[in-house]
Scaffold this active site. Sequence first.
Site, mmCIF file in Angstrom:
data_model
loop_
_atom_site.group_PDB
_atom_site.id
_atom_site.type_symbol
_atom_site.label_atom_id
_atom_site.label_comp_id
_atom_site.label_asym_id
_atom_site.label_seq_id
_atom_site.Cartn_x
_atom_site.Cartn_y
_atom_site.Cartn_z
ATOM 1 N N ASP A 30 -3.508 -3.513 0.606
ATOM 2 C CA ASP A 30 -2.881 -3.771 1.899
ATOM 3 C C ASP A 30 -2.645 -5.280 2.056
ATOM 4 O O ASP A 30 -3.499 -6.096 1.704
ATOM 5 C CB ASP A 30 -3.770 -3.255 3.042
ATOM 6 C CG ASP A 30 -3.009 -3.147 4.349
ATOM 7 O OD1 ASP A 30 -2.789 -2.016 4.816
ATOM 8 O OD2 ASP A 30 -2.618 -4.202 4.920
ATOM 9 N N GLY A 93 -1.359 4.957 15.805
ATOM 10 C CA GLY A 93 -1.319 3.579 15.314
ATOM 11 C C GLY A 93 -0.526 3.393 14.035
ATOM 12 O O GLY A 93 -0.700 2.395 13.329
ATOM 13 N N HIS A 100 0.874 7.492 4.247
ATOM 14 C CA HIS A 100 -0.033 6.716 3.400
ATOM 15 C C HIS A 100 -1.469 6.943 3.845
ATOM 16 O O HIS A 100 -1.739 7.167 5.022
ATOM 17 C CB HIS A 100 0.293 5.212 3.468
ATOM 18 C CG HIS A 100 0.418 4.659 4.843
ATOM 19 N ND1 HIS A 100 1.550 4.837 5.626
ATOM 20 C CD2 HIS A 100 -0.441 3.933 5.607
ATOM 21 C CE1 HIS A 100 1.378 4.238 6.800
ATOM 22 N NE2 HIS A 100 0.173 3.686 6.810
HETATM 23 P P1 AMP Z 1 -0.185 1.923 9.432
HETATM 24 O O1 AMP Z 1 -0.374 1.021 10.597
HETATM 25 O O2 AMP Z 1 -1.219 2.997 9.302
HETATM 26 O O3 AMP Z 1 1.226 2.467 9.376
HETATM 27 O O4 AMP Z 1 -0.412 1.034 8.147
HETATM 28 C C1 AMP Z 1 0.575 0.266 7.549
HETATM 29 C C2 AMP Z 1 -0.130 -0.736 6.709
HETATM 30 O O5 AMP Z 1 0.791 -1.264 5.791
HETATM 31 C C3 AMP Z 1 -0.729 -1.920 7.457
HETATM 32 O O6 AMP Z 1 -2.131 -1.967 7.238
HETATM 33 C C4 AMP Z 1 -0.010 -3.122 6.879
HETATM 34 O O7 AMP Z 1 -0.840 -4.250 6.737
HETATM 35 C C5 AMP Z 1 0.449 -2.588 5.536
HETATM 36 N N1 AMP Z 1 1.633 -3.218 4.971
HETATM 37 C C6 AMP Z 1 2.806 -3.462 5.577
HETATM 38 N N2 AMP Z 1 3.673 -4.030 4.733
HETATM 39 C C7 AMP Z 1 3.019 -4.159 3.546
HETATM 40 C C8 AMP Z 1 3.377 -4.670 2.265
HETATM 41 N N3 AMP Z 1 4.592 -5.187 2.029
HETATM 42 N N4 AMP Z 1 2.459 -4.639 1.281
HETATM 43 C C9 AMP Z 1 1.220 -4.122 1.516
HETATM 44 N N5 AMP Z 1 0.832 -3.603 2.694
HETATM 45 C C10 AMP Z 1 1.717 -3.622 3.704
#
Ligand code: AMP
Length: 114
Positions: A30, A93, A100
């Site tokens: 992440d 959230g 994922h």
């Molecule tokens: P959610 O809020 O459950 O949709 O989680 C999305 C997650 O994706 C968050 O924890 C972000 O920090 C992570 N995220 C967003 N863009 C990226 C990226 N380019 N590479 C890695 N993680 C990411």
Amino acid sequence: MKDCIFCKIAAGEIPCSKIYEDDAFLAFHDIAPQAPLHFLLIPKRHIRNIMEIEGGDDALLGALLYKAQALAVELGCGEKGARFVVNCKADGGQTVDHLHIHVLGGRPLAWPPG
Ligand code: AMP
């Protein structure tokens, strides 16, 4: 899917800190880790969220969860455990609309979430 950041990561169009990849799944760290270990495991196929899963997806989902467990063990969480989280839509959230699993480990995590 066009305009989906995780589809672009899965396609190699956006870089990531890759942990694991096969034909169906990709795991990467992440970008904003909330624990010493915080990675995401995604199906490469675009599924928006867990509410959009259909009957035929049960094998894919089982494999996704099993792979998350295997990677968590491989990355050192086998003994003390980890948290496996699937956020869904606004109240859950979810900020990226591509299914994922978050896997967080390496420190004790509080419950319940805020
Ligand atoms: P959610 O809020 O459950 O949709 O989680 C999305 C997650 O994706 C968050 O924890 C972000 O920090 C992570 N995220 C967003 N863009 C990226 C990226 N380019 N590479 C890695 N993680 C990411």
